[in-house]
Design a protein around this motif. Structure first.
Motif, PDB file in Angstrom:
ATOM      1  N   GLY A  19       0.825  -1.212   0.000  1.00  0.00           N
ATOM      2  CA  GLY A  19       0.000   0.000   0.000  1.00  0.00           C
ATOM      3  C   GLY A  19       0.851   1.251   0.000  1.00  0.00           C
ATOM      4  N   PRO A  20       0.265   2.335   0.460  1.00  0.00           N
ATOM      5  CA  PRO A  20       0.937   3.634   0.395  1.00  0.00           C
ATOM      6  C   PRO A  20       1.938   3.860   1.522  1.00  0.00           C
ATOM      7  CG  PRO A  20      -1.199   3.870   1.420  1.00  0.00           C
ATOM      8  CD  PRO A  20      -1.089   2.418   1.004  1.00  0.00           C
ATOM      9  N   CYS A  46       0.796   7.467  -2.642  1.00  0.00           N
ATOM     10  CA  CYS A  46       0.751   6.277  -3.492  1.00  0.00           C
ATOM     11  C   CYS A  46       2.161   5.775  -3.801  1.00  0.00           C
ATOM     12  CB  CYS A  46       0.026   6.623  -4.795  1.00  0.00           C
ATOM     13  SG  CYS A  46       0.001   5.268  -5.985  1.00  0.00           S
ATOM     14  N   ARG A  47       2.331   4.474  -3.699  1.00  0.00           N
ATOM     15  CA  ARG A  47       3.593   3.830  -4.091  1.00  0.00           C
ATOM     16  C   ARG A  47       3.403   2.913  -5.285  1.00  0.00           C
ATOM     17  NH1 ARG A  47       6.690   0.417  -0.402  1.00  0.00           N
ATOM     18  NH2 ARG A  47       4.722  -0.459   0.307  1.00  0.00           N
ATOM     19  N   CYS A  48       2.143   2.630  -5.662  1.00  0.00           N
ATOM     20  CA  CYS A  48       1.914   1.636  -6.710  1.00  0.00           C
ATOM     21  C   CYS A  48       1.839   2.270  -8.103  1.00  0.00           C
ATOM     22  CB  CYS A  48       0.633   0.853  -6.437  1.00  0.00           C
ATOM     23  SG  CYS A  48      -0.889   1.782  -6.748  1.00  0.00           S
ATOM     24  N   CYS A  57      -2.797   8.312  -2.344  1.00  0.00           N
ATOM     25  CA  CYS A  57      -3.389   6.989  -2.536  1.00  0.00           C
ATOM     26  C   CYS A  57      -4.907   7.123  -2.628  1.00  0.00           C
ATOM     27  CB  CYS A  57      -3.016   6.113  -1.336  1.00  0.00           C
ATOM     28  SG  CYS A  57      -3.868   4.526  -1.269  1.00  0.00           S
ATOM     29  N   ASP A  58      -5.513   6.445  -3.577  1.00  0.00           N
ATOM     30  CA  ASP A  58      -6.974   6.431  -3.675  1.00  0.00           C
ATOM     31  C   ASP A  58      -7.510   5.000  -3.559  1.00  0.00           C
ATOM     32  OD1 ASP A  58      -6.396   5.237  -6.086  1.00  0.00           O
ATOM     33  OD2 ASP A  58      -7.537   6.654  -7.306  1.00  0.00           O
ATOM     34  N   SER A  60      -6.566   2.426  -5.170  1.00  0.00           N
ATOM     35  CA  SER A  60      -6.475   1.641  -6.406  1.00  0.00           C
ATOM     36  C   SER A  60      -5.542   0.445  -6.245  1.00  0.00           C
ATOM     37  CB  SER A  60      -5.986   2.517  -7.568  1.00  0.00           C
ATOM     38  OG  SER A  60      -6.951   3.483  -7.909  1.00  0.00           O
ATOM     39  N   HIS A  61      -4.615   0.518  -5.303  1.00  0.00           N
ATOM     40  CA  HIS A  61      -3.688  -0.610  -5.093  1.00  0.00           C
ATOM     41  C   HIS A  61      -4.419  -1.863  -4.619  1.00  0.00           C
ATOM     42  CE1 HIS A  61      -3.999   1.278  -1.070  1.00  0.00           C
ATOM     43  NE2 HIS A  61      -3.859   0.039  -0.633  1.00  0.00           N
TER      44      HIS A  61
END
Ligand code: FES
Length: 63
Positions: A19-20, A46-48, A57-58, A60-61
């Motif tokens: 995750g983030p 966000c990391r993905c 991050c939303d 989406s990961h």
């Protein structure tokens, strides 16, 4: 109590598995491309690379 502990430690960056990055504390988030000027006390970065709300991050990961 936890908030006071976080302030005494400055900024905490937590890597969430798959995750983030969770960033907590007193900091300035600069994104020159998006002209971000707010300074939230907690953000999820966000990391993905799949978020449609970069740099945040939303979830989406998880998909
Ligand atoms: S880490 Fe959550 S959308 Fe990328």
């Amino acid at each position: 109590m936890e908030n006071n502990d976080n302030k005494s430690k400055g900024v905490i960056i937590e890597v969430i598995d798959d995750g983030p990055l969770k960033i907590t504390g007193n900091f300035i988030l600069k994104d020159l491309k998006r002209d971000l000027t707010d300074t939230p006390e907690e953000v999820y970065i966000c990391r993905c690379g799949r978020s449609s709300n970069m740099p945040y991050c939303d979830d989406s990961h998880k998909k």
